[in-house]
Scaffold this motif. Structure first.
Motif, PDB file in Angstrom:
ATOM      1  N   PHE C  85       0.827  -1.209   0.000  1.00 46.53           N
ATOM      2  CA  PHE C  85       0.000   0.000   0.000  1.00 46.53           C
ATOM      3  C   PHE C  85       0.860   1.257   0.000  1.00 46.53           C
ATOM      4  O   PHE C  85       0.594   2.219  -0.744  1.00 46.53           O
ATOM      5  CB  PHE C  85      -0.909  -0.033   1.226  1.00 46.53           C
ATOM      6  CG  PHE C  85      -1.731   1.189   1.409  1.00 46.53           C
ATOM      7  CD1 PHE C  85      -2.698   1.520   0.478  1.00 46.53           C
ATOM      8  CD2 PHE C  85      -1.536   2.014   2.499  1.00 46.53           C
ATOM      9  CE1 PHE C  85      -3.459   2.652   0.646  1.00 46.53           C
ATOM     10  CE2 PHE C  85      -2.288   3.141   2.668  1.00 46.53           C
ATOM     11  CZ  PHE C  85      -3.252   3.463   1.742  1.00 46.53           C
ATOM     12  N   LEU C  86       1.946   1.253   0.812  1.00 46.19           N
ATOM     13  CA  LEU C  86       2.814   2.435   0.847  1.00 46.19           C
ATOM     14  C   LEU C  86       3.518   2.638  -0.486  1.00 46.19           C
ATOM     15  O   LEU C  86       3.682   3.776  -0.940  1.00 46.19           O
ATOM     16  CB  LEU C  86       3.844   2.283   1.967  1.00 46.19           C
ATOM     17  CG  LEU C  86       3.289   2.536   3.360  1.00 46.19           C
ATOM     18  CD1 LEU C  86       4.353   2.322   4.404  1.00 46.19           C
ATOM     19  CD2 LEU C  86       2.787   3.961   3.462  1.00 46.19           C
ATOM     20  N   LEU C  89       1.270   4.232  -2.825  1.00 43.12           N
ATOM     21  CA  LEU C  89       1.060   5.648  -2.528  1.00 43.12           C
ATOM     22  C   LEU C  89       2.274   6.484  -2.929  1.00 43.12           C
ATOM     23  O   LEU C  89       2.136   7.586  -3.466  1.00 43.12           O
ATOM     24  CB  LEU C  89       0.798   5.786  -1.028  1.00 43.12           C
ATOM     25  CG  LEU C  89       0.131   7.043  -0.560  1.00 43.12           C
ATOM     26  CD1 LEU C  89      -1.249   7.090  -1.139  1.00 43.12           C
ATOM     27  CD2 LEU C  89       0.056   7.031   0.949  1.00 43.12           C
ATOM     28  N   LEU C  90       3.473   5.959  -2.662  1.00 50.58           N
ATOM     29  CA  LEU C  90       4.672   6.787  -2.756  1.00 50.58           C
ATOM     30  C   LEU C  90       5.300   6.802  -4.146  1.00 50.58           C
ATOM     31  O   LEU C  90       5.818   7.834  -4.562  1.00 50.58           O
ATOM     32  CB  LEU C  90       5.710   6.302  -1.748  1.00 50.58           C
ATOM     33  CG  LEU C  90       5.351   6.605  -0.310  1.00 50.58           C
ATOM     34  CD1 LEU C  90       6.385   6.035   0.615  1.00 50.58           C
ATOM     35  CD2 LEU C  90       5.283   8.107  -0.123  1.00 50.58           C
ATOM     36  N   ALA C  93       3.823   9.434  -6.527  1.00 54.08           N
ATOM     37  CA  ALA C  93       4.153  10.790  -6.084  1.00 54.08           C
ATOM     38  C   ALA C  93       5.608  11.117  -6.365  1.00 54.08           C
ATOM     39  O   ALA C  93       5.932  12.226  -6.823  1.00 54.08           O
ATOM     40  CB  ALA C  93       3.860  10.918  -4.593  1.00 54.08           C
ATOM     41  N   HIS C  96       6.088  11.635 -10.061  1.00 56.96           N
ATOM     42  CA  HIS C  96       5.440  12.904 -10.408  1.00 56.96           C
ATOM     43  C   HIS C  96       6.355  14.089 -10.084  1.00 56.96           C
ATOM     44  O   HIS C  96       6.542  15.002 -10.907  1.00 56.96           O
ATOM     45  CB  HIS C  96       4.135  13.006  -9.625  1.00 56.96           C
ATOM     46  CG  HIS C  96       3.567  14.371  -9.545  1.00 56.96           C
ATOM     47  ND1 HIS C  96       2.930  14.965 -10.606  1.00 56.96           N
ATOM     48  CD2 HIS C  96       3.550  15.262  -8.531  1.00 56.96           C
ATOM     49  CE1 HIS C  96       2.543  16.170 -10.246  1.00 56.96           C
ATOM     50  NE2 HIS C  96       2.900  16.377  -8.991  1.00 56.96           N
ATOM     51  N   ALA C  97       6.974  14.064  -8.885  1.00 55.52           N
ATOM     52  CA  ALA C  97       7.880  15.152  -8.518  1.00 55.52           C
ATOM     53  C   ALA C  97       9.087  15.183  -9.440  1.00 55.52           C
ATOM     54  O   ALA C  97       9.537  16.260  -9.868  1.00 55.52           O
ATOM     55  CB  ALA C  97       8.320  14.980  -7.061  1.00 55.52           C
ATOM     56  N   ARG C 100       8.037  16.723 -12.790  1.00 50.71           N
ATOM     57  CA  ARG C 100       7.900  18.184 -12.711  1.00 50.71           C
ATOM     58  C   ARG C 100       9.257  18.873 -12.706  1.00 50.71           C
ATOM     59  O   ARG C 100       9.468  19.895 -13.386  1.00 50.71           O
ATOM     60  CB  ARG C 100       7.134  18.552 -11.444  1.00 50.71           C
ATOM     61  CG  ARG C 100       5.651  18.453 -11.600  1.00 50.71           C
ATOM     62  CD  ARG C 100       4.999  18.817 -10.309  1.00 50.71           C
ATOM     63  NE  ARG C 100       5.091  20.245 -10.029  1.00 50.71           N
ATOM     64  CZ  ARG C 100       4.115  21.092 -10.303  1.00 50.71           C
ATOM     65  NH1 ARG C 100       3.009  20.664 -10.855  1.00 50.71           N
ATOM     66  NH2 ARG C 100       4.246  22.363 -10.022  1.00 50.71           N
ATOM     67  N   GLU C 124      -2.286  22.870 -12.054  1.00 45.62           N
ATOM     68  CA  GLU C 124      -1.368  23.811 -11.405  1.00 45.62           C
ATOM     69  C   GLU C 124       0.073  23.426 -11.685  1.00 45.62           C
ATOM     70  O   GLU C 124       0.416  22.275 -11.677  1.00 45.62           O
ATOM     71  CB  GLU C 124      -1.586  23.791  -9.892  1.00 45.62           C
ATOM     72  CG  GLU C 124      -0.827  24.891  -9.202  1.00 45.62           C
ATOM     73  CD  GLU C 124      -0.817  24.698  -7.694  1.00 45.62           C
ATOM     74  OE1 GLU C 124      -0.017  25.337  -7.021  1.00 45.62           O
ATOM     75  OE2 GLU C 124      -1.631  23.901  -7.225  1.00 45.62           O
TER      76      GLU C 124
END
Lengths: 84, 283, 124, 125
Positions: C85-86, C89-90, C93, C96-97, C100, C124
């Motif tokens: 699960f972690l 989630l991680l 993210a 994605h960072a 960007r 955004e």
């Protein structure tokens, strides 16, 4: 007779040696910090194999989290490339 | 030097080490990987209560530290004075870092909060409570499972770094984690350690009986005062549980101070260093 | 009845293992063959989700059906599921960072970019 | 004929000594202060690893946490807890001292404008 622990310790010690050398020789300081973090991660596995879970619990946040963060703050505020 | 050549030279150095160890292996290696010393065997056979009662007998309870976690019992019981003064070194190092930043604080929080994108922020908001819960469980179970005050403090010190990087320094300040509060909690942890250590002495002075400093169980011959080994049927290992808790506070908030200070904008620091100025000198 | 359920769970776990290996192979090919940073990042995320998340779920399912570990199997299965699960989630993210940051520094090929939603101001 | 097990043990010990040597070389020979700090952390970590290695038992060392084995088996198999306790405090103290050094390096950069120790030496006085 070789147990798996001994073979894994050999591998992790070799990784730590190579990345310590890379961290000392690298001239771009951000890369040097990352190499040093890889070396620390190898040492964390080594500590786990040596039967020291207490040391792993304190070593992973310190050397993979706090040292690189503080050093990256320092490098960002000062110089990014080591002088020749 | 290019990257490939660096790796090649590192591997060559490693090969030299391998050749050296081939030579040394032909002659045999010294005392590594052998059994343990008798002092280590003593610690192993007296620290866990189940073994200690077998080895020493129930009437010698004070010679055990009543903790199944031998490392924590060494850190806080057998070598407690050592750890006490190492905590003092830790205190002085952080005081030194705070002294470098004396009189420097961001005067007005005028810039809007910057940080990473909303997706990363949402994940971080979910992650920080997990981090805090894990650190607290490491601290409060430190006498039963691997862990303790130092480990939990280091684990919790990662949380302010993540918050500063993902959100901003201002976010942390707006949530109430300021330098003054962190200094307060850290001092509370250190005072708690000192009190837990000195309570047997205070009790001895008041009652006129014998007590030992830095020991969590009574000693044979002076069954006067000790912290309880069991509280409500659960093993809390005397003073070790309290010392873990206070060390957790001291270490985590000590590192929180350091990261609050190192993330101050450099222009602010320079202007405060040059001008001095009352608006900079708020602390 | 209960044996049937554990057998089904064990076979499902093994299937997730094999699926994880296949995802890892696809991710490795993608890391070698794709042209620029952003698409390689896509391949890396496939490697993480397919090659770590699904096998961990499989470990959890297999552990729930084995009696060798006694009571500890629930702890181990729960740990594996929590880790999965972690990771779920991680890993997105994190990539994605990274994406960007790469876009901000211009570390991608503009000629093969289909759409840039940040430039059009949709997110955004 | 060389015993492969003895060779691996010796290699582990000597590679750790080599890593410590690399760290010491970085502290002494590299002129940049940040590189000196990185090398110092490598040196400290390696010395800690050597200290832990002193307490290891081969084969079959288990962590020194009592989980309900028979007492003879626990005392006969667990690794030495004393080096671990010393290293535990050493790591935290070393981290605090290293962070203090980082702060001092930052202040040095503010005062001198560089972190190259050769230039700082020339600027003195």
């Amino acid at each position: 007779m070789i147990t798996p622990e001994l073979a894994l310790m050999l591998i992790f010690v070799s990784i730590a040696f190579v990345f310590a050398y890379l961290a000392v020789e690298e001239r771009k300081l951000i890369r040097a910090v990352v190499y040093s973090a890889v070396q620390s991660a190898a040492f964390a596995f080594l500590f786990y194999l040596l039967g020291a879970p207490d040391i792993v619990l304190v070593y992973v946040p310190v050397t993979v989290g706090i040292y690189p963060a503080a050093l990256l703050f320092l490098i960002r505020k000062t110089e990014e490339v080591e002088n020749p | 030097m290019s990257g490939v050549r660096k790796v090649a030279s590192a591997v060559a150095l490693l090969a030299i080490v391998a050749a050296l160890s081939l030579g040394a292996a032909a002659g045999g290696m010294g005392p590594f990987f052998d059994g343990i010393r008798s002092l280590g065997a003593f610690y192993l056979s007296t620290a866990p209560p189940q073994i200690a009662e077998l080895v020493l007998g129930p009437s010698y309870r004070g010679l055990s530290s009543y903790s199944p976690e031998v490392v924590t019992s060494i850190v806080w019981d057998y070598r407690g004075l050592d750890t006490y003064f190492e905590t003092a070194v830790f205190f002085l190092a952080i005081i030194g870092a705070v002294a470098i930043y004396r009189g420097i604080e961001e005067p007005v929080l005028r810039r809007p909060a910057s940080g990473l994108s909303p997706i990363v922020r949402a994940v971080t908001k979910f992650l920080i409570p997990i981090n805090i819960a894990v650190a607290a469980s490491i601290a409060l179970h430190g006498h039963l499972t691997p862990g303790g005050g130092f480990q939990a403090g280091a684990a919790l010190a990662v949380a302010p770094i993540i918050v500063i990087v993902v959100f901003s320094r201002r976010y942390l300040l707006e949530r109430g984690v300021t330098k003054l509060k962190a200094l307060f909690f850290r001092s509370a942890g250190l005072i708690g350690i000192a009190l837990v250590v000195l309570i047997p002495v205070i009790w001895s002075v008041i009652s006129g009986e014998w007590a030992w400093v830095m020991q969590n169980q009574w000693k044979p011959g002076a069954e006067a005062f000790s912290y309880p080994a069991y509280l409500g049927g659960a093993l809390i290992s005397g003073s070790i549980w309290f010392l873990n808790l206070f060390e957790f506070l001291a270490v985590s908030f000590g590192f929180t101070i350091l990261f609050l200070l190192i993330s101050i904008d450099e222009d602010t620091v320079r202007s405060c260093m040059i001008r001095g100025g009352e608006e900079c000198d708020r602390y | 009845m209960i044996e049937d359920i554990t057998a089904i769970a064990a076979w499902a776990g093994l299937a997730l293992f094999v699926g994880g290996a296949i995802w890892d192979l696809i991710a490795a090919i993608g890391m070698n063959r794709l042209p620029d940073f952003l698409s390689r990042l896509h391949a890396a995320t496939i490697g993480v989700i397919g090659g770590a998340f699904y096998p961990l779920i499989g470990i959890s399912l297999i552990l729930l059906g084995t009696d060798i570990m006694g009571e500890y199997r629930y702890i181990a299965a729960g740990s594996a599921a929590l880790t999965a699960f972690l990771i779920l989630l991680l890993a997105p993210a994190g990539s994605h960072a990274l994406a960007r940051a790469a876009r901000r520094r211009g570390l991608y090929r503009k000629d093969i970019l289909v759409t840039d939603q940040q430039e059009r101001g949709e997110t955004e | 004929m060389i015993d492969i097990e003895v060779f691996i043990k010796t290699f582990i010990v000597l590679a750790l000594f080599g890593t410590a040597g690399v760290g010491l070389y970085g502290v002494v020979a590299k002129p940049h202060a940040t590189k000196k700090i990185i090398s110092l952390t490598i040196l400290g970590d390696t010395v800690n690893a050597l200290a832990i290695l002193l307490g290891y038992r081969y084969p079959g060392g288990i962590p020194p946490v009592y989980t309900g084995q028979p007492p003879n088996e626990f005392v006969g198999r667990a690794v030495d807890p004393l080096p671990q306790a010393l290293v535990l405090t050493a790591i935290v103290i070393g981290m605090a001292v290293n962070l203090l050094i980082i702060y001092i390096a930052l202040q040095t950069y503010r005062l001198y404008g560089t972190l190259d120790t050769r230039l700082i030496k020339k600027l003195r006085g």
